[in-house]
Enzyme design. Sequence first.
Site: not given
Length: 314
Positions: A187, A194
Amino acid sequence: MTKPSSKPPLTIFGLGRMGAQIARRLHKSGFTVIAWNRSSGPVEEVRKAGVYSTSDIEEAVSRATVAAEEAGTPRIFWVMLPQAIVDQFILGKDHIGPHLKKGDIVIDGGNSFYKDSMRRGAELEKRGIRFFDCGTSGGIWGEQNGFALMIGGAKDMWPIVEPIFATLSSGDNFAFLGKAGAGHFTKMVHNGIEYGMMEAIGEGYAVLEAGPFDLNLSDVTRVYQTGSVVRSWLIDLCRDIFDQEDIAAISGKIDATGEGEWTVKAAEELGIDARVIRDSLEVRKESADPENQNKFSNKIVALLRKHFGGHAVH
């Protein structure tokens, strides 16, 4: 112990944006969910959806014990809290720490640093408590559309908790990835990617906006959305931004929650050149300077964070 339930009961600690969504999605799918939050507002809000909610930790733990005994499963405690207080909450002398016992399962679904998750897993394992770290992505759309879930932890306990993750996902976008820390490591890198993707989109639209053609950026985005190489959910959200937001009124200050910086440091430790992520992190740091808060690219990135994650804009 009887055969484990295909929908094991669980207790969720922390009813922020993500925790409340998780509690409601599982409840709607027929799971027995007990929810706790320190402040009463989120408790009342989740209670409206039919979820048993309380601000009393001992009450939450007591009900978790009864529900687990009736279902024939271990007690499962899902912690959805800021990473800075997770140690205190699960390992300290307050909160659920003193209530944990051998055979319990603890899931950390927040954005913890992966090395902390490795350590917490090892410390809990010494007490016979099994640990999973779950990187959770989906923002404010997860309850409706399903979350993407990246999971590490105790492999032998995976069959017990898998139905929880399968229900929270949108189908096949969840995976057990390895030992404790694997979920949060994955993550962390997701969020680093991102950073780079949003910065590239923001810079690209800044070039379009500054160009000589007086472009309608909503029309440009409509073309980008279908069939183009750059089509993505982030591009879809840009269409919403251009159609709904007063961009001129938005500050280009971009907040950061830490995962981008963790990714850059991990890359350095591993000898990986991650210059795009590193540069996008620097842009976020520089955006705190008022001189940079009128940059069109920064405004787009700030608004993207608002549209996918509900993050505040300035």
